[in-house]
Design a protein around this motif. Structure first.
Motif, PDB file in Angstrom:
ATOM      1  N   GLN A 125      33.773  15.366 -16.308  1.00 39.87           N
ATOM      2  CA  GLN A 125      33.323  16.038 -17.227  1.00 39.87           C
ATOM      3  C   GLN A 125      33.221  17.664 -16.476  1.00 39.87           C
ATOM      4  OE1 GLN A 125      31.980  13.219 -16.640  1.00 39.87           O
ATOM      5  NE2 GLN A 125      31.342  12.420 -18.646  1.00 39.87           N
ATOM      6  N   TRP A 126      33.135  17.678 -15.084  1.00 40.10           N
ATOM      7  CA  TRP A 126      33.241  18.692 -14.478  1.00 40.10           C
ATOM      8  C   TRP A 126      34.703  19.258 -14.421  1.00 40.10           C
ATOM      9  CZ3 TRP A 126      30.698  22.703 -13.314  1.00 40.10           C
ATOM     10  CH2 TRP A 126      30.936  23.502 -12.044  1.00 40.10           C
TER      11      TRP A 126
ATOM     12  N   PHE B 127      27.058  15.801 -13.821  1.00 37.49           N
ATOM     13  CA  PHE B 127      28.161  15.630 -15.174  1.00 37.49           C
ATOM     14  C   PHE B 127      29.033  14.626 -15.081  1.00 37.49           C
ATOM     15  CE2 PHE B 127      27.020  20.274 -15.406  1.00 37.49           C
ATOM     16  CZ  PHE B 127      26.440  20.443 -16.657  1.00 37.49           C
TER      17      PHE B 127
ATOM     18  N   VAL C 289      36.405  18.263  -5.206  1.00 35.45           N
ATOM     19  CA  VAL C 289      36.070  17.109  -5.841  1.00 35.45           C
ATOM     20  C   VAL C 289      37.321  16.217  -5.228  1.00 35.45           C
ATOM     21  CG1 VAL C 289      36.088  15.871  -7.900  1.00 35.45           C
ATOM     22  CG2 VAL C 289      34.889  17.957  -7.587  1.00 35.45           C
TER      23      VAL C 289
ATOM     24  N   ALA D 275      26.723  19.795  -9.429  1.00 35.22           N
ATOM     25  CA  ALA D 275      27.593  19.789 -10.875  1.00 35.22           C
ATOM     26  C   ALA D 275      28.139  18.335 -11.042  1.00 35.22           C
ATOM     27  CB  ALA D 275      28.524  20.816 -11.154  1.00 35.22           C
ATOM     28  N   THR D 276      28.827  17.915 -10.130  1.00 33.16           N
ATOM     29  CA  THR D 276      29.430  16.395 -10.226  1.00 33.16           C
ATOM     30  C   THR D 276      28.508  15.311 -10.261  1.00 33.16           C
ATOM     31  OG1 THR D 276      29.715  16.472  -7.568  1.00 33.16           O
ATOM     32  CG2 THR D 276      31.621  17.011  -8.880  1.00 33.16           C
TER      33      THR D 276
ATOM     34  N   THR E  45      29.505  22.944  -6.815  1.00 33.89           N
ATOM     35  CA  THR E  45      30.357  21.701  -7.274  1.00 33.89           C
ATOM     36  C   THR E  45      29.413  20.380  -6.710  1.00 33.89           C
ATOM     37  OG1 THR E  45      32.348  22.662  -6.910  1.00 33.89           O
ATOM     38  CG2 THR E  45      32.519  20.503  -6.619  1.00 33.89           C
TER      39      THR E  45
ATOM     40  N   MET F  44      35.298  21.256 -17.307  1.00 38.49           N
ATOM     41  CA  MET F  44      34.725  22.532 -17.641  1.00 38.49           C
ATOM     42  C   MET F  44      35.690  23.313 -16.745  1.00 38.49           C
ATOM     43  SD  MET F  44      30.724  21.617 -17.012  1.00 38.49           S
ATOM     44  CE  MET F  44      30.069  20.362 -17.929  1.00 38.49           C
ATOM     45  N   LEU F  45      35.998  23.161 -15.578  1.00 39.83           N
ATOM     46  CA  LEU F  45      36.796  23.989 -14.773  1.00 39.83           C
ATOM     47  C   LEU F  45      38.217  24.395 -15.314  1.00 39.83           C
ATOM     48  CD1 LEU F  45      35.900  22.429 -11.450  1.00 39.83           C
ATOM     49  CD2 LEU F  45      35.033  24.229 -12.166  1.00 39.83           C
TER      50      LEU F  45
ATOM     51  N   THR G  87      32.555  13.532 -12.477  1.00 42.63           N
ATOM     52  CA  THR G  87      33.858  14.251 -11.996  1.00 42.63           C
ATOM     53  C   THR G  87      34.488  14.590 -13.408  1.00 42.63           C
ATOM     54  OG1 THR G  87      33.977  13.156 -10.237  1.00 42.63           O
ATOM     55  CG2 THR G  87      36.190  13.994 -11.077  1.00 42.63           C
TER      56      THR G  87
ATOM     57  N   GLY H 296      36.563  24.349  -6.934  1.00 33.44           N
ATOM     58  CA  GLY H 296      35.682  23.338  -7.399  1.00 33.44           C
ATOM     59  C   GLY H 296      36.525  22.034  -7.603  1.00 33.44           C
TER      60      GLY H 296
END
Length: 445
Positions: A311-312, A307, A353, A303-304, A300, A315-316, A309, A349
Motif C-alpha cells: 500500500q505504501w 499500511f 523499504v 507508514a509501512t 516511511t 501511494m509513493l 509495503t 521512501g
C-alpha cells in the motif's frame, strides 16, 4: 512517530553504530566535495563545452563498468572482511584523487581522466554496499528499519553538505580548471578520515559471519556461481524482488529527468532573485531533494507499519507521477524545486523499504552480492534514462512530451506493481522483530 523516536534512541546507544554512521557521513561528504569539483569542471567550466549526450556518456563511463564488476565485488564482500574492504577502498580513493586533480589542473580533456574517476566513484558503490551489508552487525534486528532509514538519509545529507561546501569555496578558488582541481583534491581528507574511523572495528566485527570454503575454484568461476545462487536466493522472495524492480524502474525515469534539469539550468533558465542557474541552481535542487529524503526517512517506517509495503508503494509512485506532471510542466525554477522535493520523498521512501527488506530477508552470507546486484541495476537503469533523455531532449531541456512520458511511466510502474503483488499483505517494516526474518516477503528502495 513516538515509536520511531524510541527506536532511534536505542540505535544511538550502540557505539558501533555511531562509528559506522561516522564513517558513512565522512565518505559521503567527501564524495560530495569530489563530485562537485568534477561536475563543475565538466558542466560549467567556461573553458570546456559539453553536449547533453557527452554528459550522459560520461555517466555511462563512470557507472556501467562498475555495474559489470559490481556483482563480483559483492561476492568478495561475502568472503572478505568488510572492515578491511572499507579501509582499503578509501585509501585507494585517497591515492587516486590527487592524480585526477592534477589532470584537471593542467586542462587535460575529461575523457583522459574519466578512468581514474571511475576508481573513485566506483569505490563509492563498493563501500556503500559494504556499509549496507554490515549494518545488521551493529544494530539489533528490531531496530534495523530505523537504523537503515537514518543512516541512508544522513548519508545523503552529508553528500549534499559536501556539495554545498564545495560550492561555497568556488568563489575563493575560482570557476576554472585550477579552482575545481583544488576543490576535488580536498576530498582526500574525507577518504583518509573514513579509513581511520573504520580501523577501530575488529577485522571480523562487520561480517561476513560464515565464509564457505572455495575448494580451489577461481574467483571468477566462484563469483559467477555464487551470483547465480544469490539471484535465486532473491528470486525466492518474490515480493522483495518485485519491489526492487519497481525501484530500478524508477531510476530510468529519474535519469531522463536529471539530464533535463541539467540542461534547463544550463541553457534555458535565467537567474531571478533567490532562484539561480548553473551550479547554484542545481544546488537548490539538491537541497530540495535532500529535504525530501529527510521527510521520507521520518515517515516511511511508520507508514509501512501502518499500511504495509504494498500500500505504501502504491501511494509513493502516484506521488512521483503527480509531482512531475503537475509541477514540472510549469518549467519554472520554483516548480522544479517543489517537484524535486516530492519526487525525492517517493524515491527515497521506496528505496528505504527495498533496502530494509533485503537486509532482513537475505541471509548474511548472501547480503554482499545481493546489494551489489542491486547497485548494478540501480546504476545501469540510471544511465539508460540519461542516454534516452540526451537522445530525445532539445538542448534547452524543455520538452512537454518527455515530461508526460516520465509521469505516465511512474503511473505504469504503480499499476504493474499493484497488479503483480495483489494478495500480498505482509508488511516489510514490522514494529517487532520476527523470529524468522526470511518469512517477511517484502521490500523496496
Amino acid at each position: 512517530m513516538p515509536h520511531t523516536g524510541h527506536h532511534l534512541r536505542a540505535v544511538f546507544r550502540r557505539p558501533d553504530f555511531r562509528r559506522l554512521l561516522s564513517a558513512r557521513l565522512t565518505f559521503q561528504g567527501a564524495d560530495g566535495v569530489f563530485q562537485a569539483g568534477l561536475t563543475g569542471t565538466i558542466l560549467f567550466n567556461p573553458d570546456r563545452q559539453t553536449s547533453a549526450m557527452a554528459i550522459a556518456l560520461g555517466f555511462a563511463v563512470l557507472l556501467l563498468p562498475y555495474s559489470l564488476i559490481g556483482p563480483f565485488a559483492g561476492v568478495l564482500l561475502d568472503r572478505w572482511s568488510r572492515r578491511n574492504v572499507l579501509i582499503i577502498a578509501n585509501i585507494v580513493r585517497a591515492a587516486v584523487v590527487p592524480a585526477v586533480a592534477a589532470m584537471i589542473w593542467v586542462g587535460i580533456a575529461a575523457e583522459a581522466f574519466l578512468p581514474l574517476v571511475l576508481i573513485v566513484v566506483g569505490g563509492t558503490r563498493l563501500v556503500s554496499a559494504a556499509v549496507s551489508a554490515a549494518l545488521p552487525h551493529v544494530v539489533d534486528e528490531k531496530e534495523l528499519v530505523t537504523a537503515n532509514s537514518f543512516i541512508s538519509t544522513a548519508g545523503g545529507l552529508a553528500y549534499a553538505v559536501g556539495i554545498a561546501a564545495a560550492m561555497g569555496l568556488r568563489p575563493l578558488f575560482g570557476a576554472s580548471d585550477h579552482g575545481y582541481a583544488i576543490i576535488a583534491l580536498m576530498s582526500v581528507l574525507g577518504y583518509v578520515g573514513t579509513a581511520l574511523v573504520i580501523r577501530k572495528f575488529t577485522p571480523n566485527e562487520l561480517g561476513p559471519d560464515d565464509v564457505p570454503d572455495s575448494g580451489g575454484v577461481s574467483v571468477a568461476r566462484l563469483a559467477w556461481h555464487e551470483l547465480r545462487t544469490g539471484a535465486q536466493h532473491l528470486a525466492a522472495r518474490k515480493n522483495a524482488a518485485g519491489a526492487l524492480l519497481v525501484v530500478v524502474g524508477m531510476r530510468v525515469f529519474f535519469g531522463a529527468a536529471l539530464i533535463a534539469v541539467v540542461l534547463l539550468y544550463r541553457n534555458y533558465f535565467t537567474a531571478d532573485g533567490f532562484f539561480r542557474t548553473h551550479e547554484t541552481g542545481l544546488g537548490q535542487i539538491m537541497f530540495a531533494s535532500a529535504a525530501g529524503n529527510l521527510i521520507a526517512a521520518g515517515i516511511t517506517p511508520a507508514a509501512t507499519r501502518l499500511f504495509g509495503t504494498r500500500q505504501w508503494l502504491g501511494m509513493l509512485l502516484p506521488l512521483a507521477a503527480a509531482a512531475q506532471l503537475g509541477l514540472g510542466i510549469l518549467f519554472t525554477m520554483p516548480g522544479l524545486i517543489a517537484a524535486s522535493f516530492l519526487v525525492a520523498i517517493a524515491s527515497q521512501g521506496a528505496r528505504l523499504v527495498a533496502e530494509t527488506t533485503l537486509q532482513t530477508e537475505c541471509a548474511d552470507e548472501y547480503r554482499g552480492r545481493v546489494f551489489s546486484v542491486f547497485d548494478t541495476l540501480f546504476n545501469a537503469c540510471l544511465v539508460l534514462g540519461l542516454v534516452a533523455g540526451a537522445a530525445f531532449l532539445p538542448e534547452t531541456g524543455k520538452s512537454y512530451a518527455a515530461l508526460i512520458v516520465i509521469s505516465v511511466g511512474y503511473g505504469l510502474l504503480a499499476a504493474g506493481y499493484l497488479w503483480l503483488s495483489r494478495g500480498s499483505t505482509l508488511p516489510v517494516m514490522p514494529a517487532k522483530p520476527k523470529t524468522e526474518p526470511a518469512q517477511a516477503l517484502t521490500q523496496l528502495r
